[in-house]
Design a protein around this motif. Structure first.
Motif, PDB file in Angstrom:
ATOM      1  N   ARG A   1       0.836  -1.213   0.000  1.00 46.78           N
ATOM      2  CA  ARG A   1       0.000   0.000   0.000  1.00 46.78           C
ATOM      3  C   ARG A   1       0.864   1.253   0.000  1.00 46.78           C
ATOM      4  O   ARG A   1       0.554   2.232  -0.675  1.00 46.78           O
ATOM      5  CB  ARG A   1      -0.942  -0.025   1.199  1.00 46.78           C
ATOM      6  CG  ARG A   1      -2.002  -1.122   1.109  1.00 46.78           C
ATOM      7  CD  ARG A   1      -3.047  -1.027   2.213  1.00 46.78           C
ATOM      8  NE  ARG A   1      -3.935  -2.176   2.148  1.00 46.78           N
ATOM      9  CZ  ARG A   1      -3.869  -3.237   2.940  1.00 46.78           C
ATOM     10  NH1 ARG A   1      -2.959  -3.279   3.903  1.00 46.78           N
ATOM     11  NH2 ARG A   1      -4.695  -4.251   2.806  1.00 46.78           N
ATOM     12  N   GLU A   2       1.940   1.237   0.776  1.00 51.65           N
ATOM     13  CA  GLU A   2       2.845   2.388   0.794  1.00 51.65           C
ATOM     14  C   GLU A   2       3.470   2.616  -0.583  1.00 51.65           C
ATOM     15  O   GLU A   2       3.728   3.759  -0.969  1.00 51.65           O
ATOM     16  CB  GLU A   2       3.943   2.182   1.834  1.00 51.65           C
ATOM     17  CG  GLU A   2       3.448   2.270   3.268  1.00 51.65           C
ATOM     18  CD  GLU A   2       4.556   2.033   4.289  1.00 51.65           C
ATOM     19  OE1 GLU A   2       5.722   1.834   3.869  1.00 51.65           O
ATOM     20  OE2 GLU A   2       4.246   2.036   5.488  1.00 51.65           O
ATOM     21  N   ALA A   3       3.690   1.537  -1.330  1.00 51.98           N
ATOM     22  CA  ALA A   3       4.308   1.643  -2.649  1.00 51.98           C
ATOM     23  C   ALA A   3       3.309   2.008  -3.742  1.00 51.98           C
ATOM     24  O   ALA A   3       3.707   2.257  -4.884  1.00 51.98           O
ATOM     25  CB  ALA A   3       4.994   0.320  -3.003  1.00 51.98           C
ATOM     26  N   GLY A   4       2.015   2.009  -3.412  1.00 50.00           N
ATOM     27  CA  GLY A   4       1.001   2.357  -4.406  1.00 50.00           C
ATOM     28  C   GLY A   4       0.544   1.194  -5.265  1.00 50.00           C
ATOM     29  O   GLY A   4      -0.040   1.396  -6.336  1.00 50.00           O
ATOM     30  N   ILE A   5       0.761  -0.023  -4.807  1.00 50.25           N
ATOM     31  CA  ILE A   5       0.389  -1.192  -5.594  1.00 50.25           C
ATOM     32  C   ILE A   5      -1.121  -1.312  -5.843  1.00 50.25           C
ATOM     33  O   ILE A   5      -1.536  -1.682  -6.949  1.00 50.25           O
ATOM     34  CB  ILE A   5       0.974  -2.470  -4.960  1.00 50.25           C
ATOM     35  CG1 ILE A   5       2.444  -2.614  -5.389  1.00 50.25           C
ATOM     36  CG2 ILE A   5       0.182  -3.719  -5.342  1.00 50.25           C
ATOM     37  CD1 ILE A   5       3.147  -3.822  -4.861  1.00 50.25           C
ATOM     38  N   PRO A   6      -2.006  -0.998  -4.872  1.00 47.11           N
ATOM     39  CA  PRO A   6      -3.433  -1.152  -5.162  1.00 47.11           C
ATOM     40  C   PRO A   6      -3.894  -0.434  -6.426  1.00 47.11           C
ATOM     41  O   PRO A   6      -4.708  -0.965  -7.183  1.00 47.11           O
ATOM     42  CB  PRO A   6      -4.105  -0.576  -3.900  1.00 47.11           C
ATOM     43  CG  PRO A   6      -3.123  -0.867  -2.814  1.00 47.11           C
ATOM     44  CD  PRO A   6      -1.775  -0.648  -3.462  1.00 47.11           C
ATOM     45  N   ALA A   7      -3.352   0.734  -6.682  1.00 52.61           N
ATOM     46  CA  ALA A   7      -3.759   1.493  -7.872  1.00 52.61           C
ATOM     47  C   ALA A   7      -3.261   0.859  -9.166  1.00 52.61           C
ATOM     48  O   ALA A   7      -3.785   1.154 -10.245  1.00 52.61           O
ATOM     49  CB  ALA A   7      -3.242   2.931  -7.772  1.00 52.61           C
ATOM     50  N   GLN A   8      -2.260  -0.016  -9.082  1.00 53.34           N
ATOM     51  CA  GLN A   8      -1.667  -0.634 -10.267  1.00 53.34           C
ATOM     52  C   GLN A   8      -2.210  -2.037 -10.543  1.00 53.34           C
ATOM     53  O   GLN A   8      -1.928  -2.604 -11.599  1.00 53.34           O
ATOM     54  CB  GLN A   8      -0.144  -0.720 -10.109  1.00 53.34           C
ATOM     55  CG  GLN A   8       0.549   0.610  -9.860  1.00 53.34           C
ATOM     56  CD  GLN A   8       0.482   1.544 -11.056  1.00 53.34           C
ATOM     57  OE1 GLN A   8       0.301   1.099 -12.187  1.00 53.34           O
ATOM     58  NE2 GLN A   8       0.623   2.831 -10.813  1.00 53.34           N
ATOM     59  N   LEU A   9      -2.985  -2.584  -9.622  1.00 55.09           N
ATOM     60  CA  LEU A   9      -3.474  -3.953  -9.784  1.00 55.09           C
ATOM     61  C   LEU A   9      -4.417  -4.076 -10.973  1.00 55.09           C
ATOM     62  O   LEU A   9      -5.219  -3.177 -11.254  1.00 55.09           O
ATOM     63  CB  LEU A   9      -4.196  -4.404  -8.517  1.00 55.09           C
ATOM     64  CG  LEU A   9      -3.316  -4.702  -7.299  1.00 55.09           C
ATOM     65  CD1 LEU A   9      -4.178  -4.849  -6.054  1.00 55.09           C
ATOM     66  CD2 LEU A   9      -2.489  -5.966  -7.528  1.00 55.09           C
TER      67      LEU A   9
END
Length: 225
Positions: free
Chosen positions: A88-96
């Motif tokens: 989440r800190e890395a911004g993965i949810p937006a890239q899934l």
């Protein structure tokens, strides 16, 4: 002039590596609900790369600690919850890349899905580079989490077992009392009981049976404190 690929730029910023094959990293973020190739094989590989990278990091950082304490640190740092927090800190949810049903079910923020994606990204990086680069990315992603653990944590289930033994209570008993949620994001509910003179019970849920047992043990320890 070719426009820069925003996704490739995000991978470089996140992992410290400019991808040669951006599609490999897109696959690392593709959930099985899409119906085609998914991140599962890369997650399998990345899980092992993460474990070795973290073990080597801990081995060097804490040269005087015995195996048991190193294992306790390792288990916490590579847990599903920690991986999801890192993701989440890395911004993965937006890239899934998710299928419609998975999106509707909230898989974008699921600890299981986000944590798996972190491991699959590490697996993709290892495939394209080498272990040293993947290990450096783990250190980049995990940041100061090693330094926040001043003492090796004691696993809640071990702590509860020791508590029961010290007070001559029967050993903790864990019972699965419920399971719900979609296949890709299940929720398990577990109850733990300690019988005897100063026993008690508590319930908790988690995205796996093991996670729910750990949370229930922690809840009971807090109740008994």
């Amino acid at each position: 002039m070719n426009e820069p690929d925003p996704f490739a730029a995000w991978v470089r910023q996140t992992l410290g590596h400019a991808p040669k094959d951006a599609d490999l990293f897109r696959r690392a973020l593709t959930h099985g609900s899409q119906g085609g190739p998914s991140y599962e094989r890369l997650e399998f590989l990345g899980d092992r790369v993460l474990g070795l990278a973290m073990a080597a990091w801990l081995y060097g950082r804490f040269p005087d600690e015995p195996e048991g304490k190193l294992s306790a640190r390792l288990n916490m740092l590579v847990s599903r919850e920690t991986c999801a927090e890192v993701g989440r800190e890395a911004g993965i949810p937006a890239q899934l890349i998710l299928g419609k049903q998975a999106r509707d079910d909230g898989a974008q923020m699921s600890d299981n899905v986000v944590g798996d994606a972190v491991e699959s990204m590490i697996g993709a990086l290892f495939c394209e580079t080498d272990f040293r680069t993947a290990s450096d990315a783990v250190k980049r992603l995990w940041g100061d989490r090693l330094d926040r653990l001043e003492e090796a944590p004691k696993h809640p289930k071990s702590a509860l077992q020791e508590w029961a033994a010290a007070r001559q209570c029967r050993p903790p008993v864990y019972t699965l009392v419920g399971r719900d949620g979609p296949h890709h994001a299940p929720r398990f509910t577990v109850q733990v009981e300690v019988g005897g003179r100063r026993g008690g019970a508590a319930q908790a849920d988690g995205s796996s049976k093991q996670e729910a047992e750990t949370a229930a043990a922690a809840a009971l320890m807090a109740q008994l404190a």
